[in-house]
Write an enzyme that holds these catalytic residues in place. Structure first.
Site, PDB file in Angstrom:
ATOM      1  CG  HIS A 119       5.150   5.252   1.976  1.00  0.00           C
ATOM      2  ND1 HIS A 119       4.533   5.369   3.183  1.00  0.00           N
ATOM      3  CD2 HIS A 119       4.644   6.233   1.212  1.00  0.00           C
ATOM      4  CE1 HIS A 119       3.657   6.367   3.156  1.00  0.00           C
ATOM      5  NE2 HIS A 119       3.702   6.915   1.970  1.00  0.00           N
ATOM      6  CG  PHE A 120       8.428   7.637   4.280  1.00  0.00           C
ATOM      7  CD1 PHE A 120       8.304   8.266   3.040  1.00  0.00           C
ATOM      8  CD2 PHE A 120       7.360   7.702   5.168  1.00  0.00           C
ATOM      9  CE1 PHE A 120       7.153   8.980   2.718  1.00  0.00           C
ATOM     10  CE2 PHE A 120       6.205   8.412   4.832  1.00  0.00           C
ATOM     11  CZ  PHE A 120       6.090   9.041   3.614  1.00  0.00           C
TER      12      PHE A 120
END
Lengths: 80, 155
Positions: free
Chosen positions: B58-59
């Site tokens: 993430h991410f």
């Protein structure tokens, strides 16, 4: 029986929390058995009544809120 | 007969937090509690490093703190708040009933979350609480959530 502003406010507030249409909400329907209210929703109703009417409701009023009409009775008792 | 009620310090370190909340790695989202006033407020800190497990996904190309993990930090501060009011309750699990939150700014690795929880309506077994999450002097999330204590036997 004609609904007062307080009655209508309580009905709309309850309908909003239990996510039903206020217009079709039977004020005598059991909130738990008929409408699926859970304990957290009941607490939300109590907190919303306090905020809307600027009142303080003790915890022992919580089990009394079984229908919209009972919620109206509870609110009326504390609103001056 | 004298009744003994456990008393909590007004600040908690990481080890003391672990005595109160059941979450562990990778879900422990509180490092320290800097203010604890039973029934009034709890303020927790969470330091976010670039090594947090959730930044892997993430991410992958730009680490942003997941809102879900900020919610978890709020919930854990809420547990500390409740526990301070009922320090003798040991065999209960706190479950979140609802959460209404607005994320105001993204949170990055290196940020320190300051999570403040105050009561809106609290009963003996449940409560609706207000939460504000700050990074330095900026509010990054604000919301309301409901927590209830369930007896472990009933779960």
């Amino acid at each position: 029986m004609r609904m007062t502003n307080l009655d209508q406010d309580v009905k709309e507030l309850v309908a909003d929390i239990i996510e039903v249409d206020a217009a079709s909400l039977d004020p005598d329907a059991n909130l738990v058995e008929d409408l699926g209210m859970d304990s957290m929703m009941a607490l939300e109703i109590l907190a919303s009544l306090e905020k809307r009417f600027k009142i303080k409701l003790p915890e022992d009023e919580l089990p009394k809120i079984t229908t919209v009409n009972r919620a109206i009775e509870v609110a009326r008792k504390y609103v001056k | 007969m004298s009744s003994k009620v456990a008393t909590l310090p007004q600040q908690l370190d990481f080890e003391q937090i672990k005595e109160i909340i059941p979450q562990r790695f990778p879900f422990l989202m509180l490092d320290r509690v800097i203010e604890l006033e039973p029934g009034v407020r709890a303020v927790g800190l969470k330091n976010l490093t670039g090594n947090e497990w959730f930044y892997q996904g993430h991410f992958p190309k730009k680490a942003v703190t997941p809102g879900a993990m900020i919610c978890e930090a709020i919930a854990q501060t809420g547990i500390v708040f409740f526990h301070a009011m009922h320090p003798d309750d040991r065999d209960v699990t706190y479950l979140m009933g609802s959460l209404k939150i607005r994320f105001l700014e993204p949170v990055w690795p290196g940020d320190q979350l300051r999570i403040e929880v105050t009561p809106i309506k609290v009963t003996s077994r449940a409560g609706i609480l207000s939460a504000t999450v700050m990074v330095e002097d900026r509010a990054v999330a604000k919301g309301e959530f409901a927590l209830s204590a369930k007896e472990n036997q009933a779960l």
